[in-house]
Design a protein around this motif. Structure first.
Motif, PDB file in Angstrom:
ATOM      1  N   VAL A  24      38.934  16.649  -9.636  1.00  0.00           N
ATOM      2  CA  VAL A  24      37.852  15.869  -9.013  1.00  0.00           C
ATOM      3  C   VAL A  24      36.984  17.044  -7.788  1.00  0.00           C
ATOM      4  N   LEU A  25      37.726  17.928  -7.709  1.00  0.00           N
ATOM      5  CA  LEU A  25      37.144  19.199  -6.654  1.00  0.00           C
ATOM      6  C   LEU A  25      36.358  19.930  -7.455  1.00  0.00           C
ATOM      7  N   ALA A  26      36.897  20.289  -8.714  1.00  0.00           N
ATOM      8  CA  ALA A  26      36.095  21.360  -9.572  1.00  0.00           C
ATOM      9  C   ALA A  26      35.041  20.545 -10.143  1.00  0.00           C
ATOM     10  N   LEU A  27      34.886  19.584 -10.631  1.00  0.00           N
ATOM     11  CA  LEU A  27      33.538  19.001 -11.268  1.00  0.00           C
ATOM     12  C   LEU A  27      32.306  19.113 -10.671  1.00  0.00           C
ATOM     13  N   PRO A  28      32.398  18.786  -9.227  1.00  0.00           N
ATOM     14  CA  PRO A  28      30.844  19.125  -8.836  1.00  0.00           C
ATOM     15  C   PRO A  28      30.574  20.339  -8.768  1.00  0.00           C
ATOM     16  N   VAL A  29      31.428  21.245  -8.608  1.00  0.00           N
ATOM     17  CA  VAL A  29      31.045  22.727  -8.470  1.00  0.00           C
ATOM     18  C   VAL A  29      30.665  22.970  -9.962  1.00  0.00           C
ATOM     19  N   LEU A  30      31.254  22.580 -10.951  1.00  0.00           N
ATOM     20  CA  LEU A  30      30.894  23.169 -12.158  1.00  0.00           C
ATOM     21  C   LEU A  30      29.411  22.359 -12.546  1.00  0.00           C
ATOM     22  N   PHE A  31      29.300  21.255 -12.317  1.00  0.00           N
ATOM     23  CA  PHE A  31      27.998  20.497 -12.398  1.00  0.00           C
ATOM     24  C   PHE A  31      26.887  21.312 -11.795  1.00  0.00           C
ATOM     25  N   LEU A  32      27.089  21.841 -10.447  1.00  0.00           N
ATOM     26  CA  LEU A  32      25.936  22.290  -9.728  1.00  0.00           C
ATOM     27  C   LEU A  32      25.741  23.498 -10.380  1.00  0.00           C
ATOM     28  N   LEU A  33      26.747  24.313 -11.038  1.00  0.00           N
ATOM     29  CA  LEU A  33      26.547  25.875 -11.408  1.00  0.00           C
ATOM     30  C   LEU A  33      25.636  25.598 -12.746  1.00  0.00           C
ATOM     31  N   LEU A  34      26.082  24.427 -13.530  1.00  0.00           N
ATOM     32  CA  LEU A  34      25.184  24.369 -14.765  1.00  0.00           C
ATOM     33  C   LEU A  34      23.642  23.850 -14.541  1.00  0.00           C
ATOM     34  N   VAL A  35      23.609  23.093 -13.227  1.00  0.00           N
ATOM     35  CA  VAL A  35      22.098  22.860 -13.042  1.00  0.00           C
ATOM     36  C   VAL A  35      21.298  23.854 -12.461  1.00  0.00           C
ATOM     37  N   ILE A  36      22.081  24.953 -12.018  1.00  0.00           N
ATOM     38  CA  ILE A  36      21.242  25.815 -11.348  1.00  0.00           C
ATOM     39  C   ILE A  36      20.999  27.004 -12.605  1.00  0.00           C
ATOM     40  N   GLY A  37      21.518  26.882 -13.838  1.00  0.00           N
ATOM     41  CA  GLY A  37      21.144  27.332 -14.934  1.00  0.00           C
ATOM     42  C   GLY A  37      22.077  28.842 -15.106  1.00  0.00           C
ATOM     43  N   LEU A  38      22.972  28.840 -14.582  1.00  0.00           N
ATOM     44  CA  LEU A  38      23.787  30.117 -14.891  1.00  0.00           C
ATOM     45  C   LEU A  38      24.652  29.980 -16.383  1.00  0.00           C
ATOM     46  N   PRO A  39      24.728  30.944 -17.157  1.00  0.00           N
ATOM     47  CA  PRO A  39      25.386  30.865 -18.307  1.00  0.00           C
ATOM     48  C   PRO A  39      26.779  30.173 -18.479  1.00  0.00           C
ATOM     49  N   ILE A  40      27.013  29.521 -19.565  1.00  0.00           N
ATOM     50  CA  ILE A  40      28.130  28.852 -19.468  1.00  0.00           C
ATOM     51  C   ILE A  40      29.806  29.655 -19.080  1.00  0.00           C
ATOM     52  N   PHE A  41      29.748  30.796 -19.553  1.00  0.00           N
ATOM     53  CA  PHE A  41      30.807  31.703 -19.301  1.00  0.00           C
ATOM     54  C   PHE A  41      30.844  31.846 -17.769  1.00  0.00           C
ATOM     55  N   VAL A  42      29.719  31.961 -17.167  1.00  0.00           N
ATOM     56  CA  VAL A  42      29.730  32.339 -15.609  1.00  0.00           C
ATOM     57  C   VAL A  42      30.258  31.140 -14.932  1.00  0.00           C
ATOM     58  N   VAL A  43      29.659  30.057 -15.466  1.00  0.00           N
ATOM     59  CA  VAL A  43      30.291  28.584 -14.902  1.00  0.00           C
ATOM     60  C   VAL A  43      31.601  28.526 -15.122  1.00  0.00           C
ATOM     61  N   LEU A  44      32.053  28.663 -16.093  1.00  0.00           N
ATOM     62  CA  LEU A  44      33.429  28.627 -16.513  1.00  0.00           C
ATOM     63  C   LEU A  44      34.530  29.643 -15.634  1.00  0.00           C
ATOM     64  N   LEU A  45      33.992  30.812 -15.411  1.00  0.00           N
ATOM     65  CA  LEU A  45      34.631  31.694 -14.582  1.00  0.00           C
ATOM     66  C   LEU A  45      34.699  31.427 -13.461  1.00  0.00           C
ATOM     67  N   ILE A  46      33.541  31.102 -12.703  1.00  0.00           N
ATOM     68  CA  ILE A  46      33.657  30.650 -11.396  1.00  0.00           C
ATOM     69  C   ILE A  46      34.520  29.121 -10.968  1.00  0.00           C
ATOM     70  N   GLY A  47      34.311  28.164 -11.951  1.00  0.00           N
ATOM     71  CA  GLY A  47      35.007  27.120 -12.072  1.00  0.00           C
ATOM     72  C   GLY A  47      36.618  27.236 -12.003  1.00  0.00           C
ATOM     73  N   GLY A  48      36.913  28.136 -12.909  1.00  0.00           N
ATOM     74  CA  GLY A  48      38.271  28.533 -13.146  1.00  0.00           C
ATOM     75  C   GLY A  48      38.953  29.104 -11.774  1.00  0.00           C
ATOM     76  N   GLY A  49      38.093  30.032 -11.277  1.00  0.00           N
ATOM     77  CA  GLY A  49      38.441  30.692 -10.014  1.00  0.00           C
ATOM     78  C   GLY A  49      38.503  29.641  -8.878  1.00  0.00           C
ATOM     79  N   VAL A  50      37.644  28.673  -8.587  1.00  0.00           N
ATOM     80  CA  VAL A  50      37.823  27.745  -7.883  1.00  0.00           C
ATOM     81  C   VAL A  50      39.090  26.922  -7.973  1.00  0.00           C
ATOM     82  N   LEU A  51      39.410  26.460  -9.212  1.00  0.00           N
ATOM     83  CA  LEU A  51      40.525  25.716  -9.718  1.00  0.00           C
ATOM     84  C   LEU A  51      41.634  26.334  -9.102  1.00  0.00           C
ATOM     85  N   ALA A  52      41.697  27.775  -9.349  1.00  0.00           N
ATOM     86  CA  ALA A  52      42.930  28.561  -9.108  1.00  0.00           C
ATOM     87  C   ALA A  52      43.155  28.597  -7.540  1.00  0.00           C
TER      88      ALA A  52
END
Length: 98
Positions: A24-52
């Motif tokens: 629940v905490l990570a989904l909004p961050v991932l969605f925001l990063l995708l909307v901004i237009g970052l590459p999917i690899f960067v989005v998953l990397l940052i999302g994984g970091g936030v989850l960690a």
């Protein structure tokens, strides 16, 4: 191996809600990063970091709660047992019984 069954049950009971909170905490961050237009690899990397980070905070908080709550309960019980009990007030000398 039967002694591992209770440990597995406890991990299942605690782990699934923690996983839900992390999702629940990570989904909004991932969605925001995708909307901004970052590459999917960067989005998953940052999302994984936030989850960690959230996972570490929750794990440390749960561990501290397991340590602090029993200590606090012992302190409150000892304070309650050691409190001063005041004697009931004696009737004053000037009072008359009716």
């Amino acid at each position: 191996l039967a002694w591992l069954v209770p440990a597995g049950f406890v991990l299942k009971v605690i782990g699934l809600p923690l996983l839900a909170v992390l999702g629940v905490l990570a989904l909004p961050v991932l969605f925001l990063l995708l909307v901004i237009g970052l590459p999917i690899f960067v989005v998953l990397l940052i999302g994984g970091g936030v989850l960690a980070i959230v996972g570490v905070v929750l794990s440390v908080g749960l561990t501290l709660a397991k340590i602090v709550i029993p200590i606090a309960l012992v302190v409150f019980v000892v304070r309650w047992l050691m409190r001063e009990r005041s004697a009931p007030d004696a009737p004053s000398a000037g009072a008359t019984a009716v």
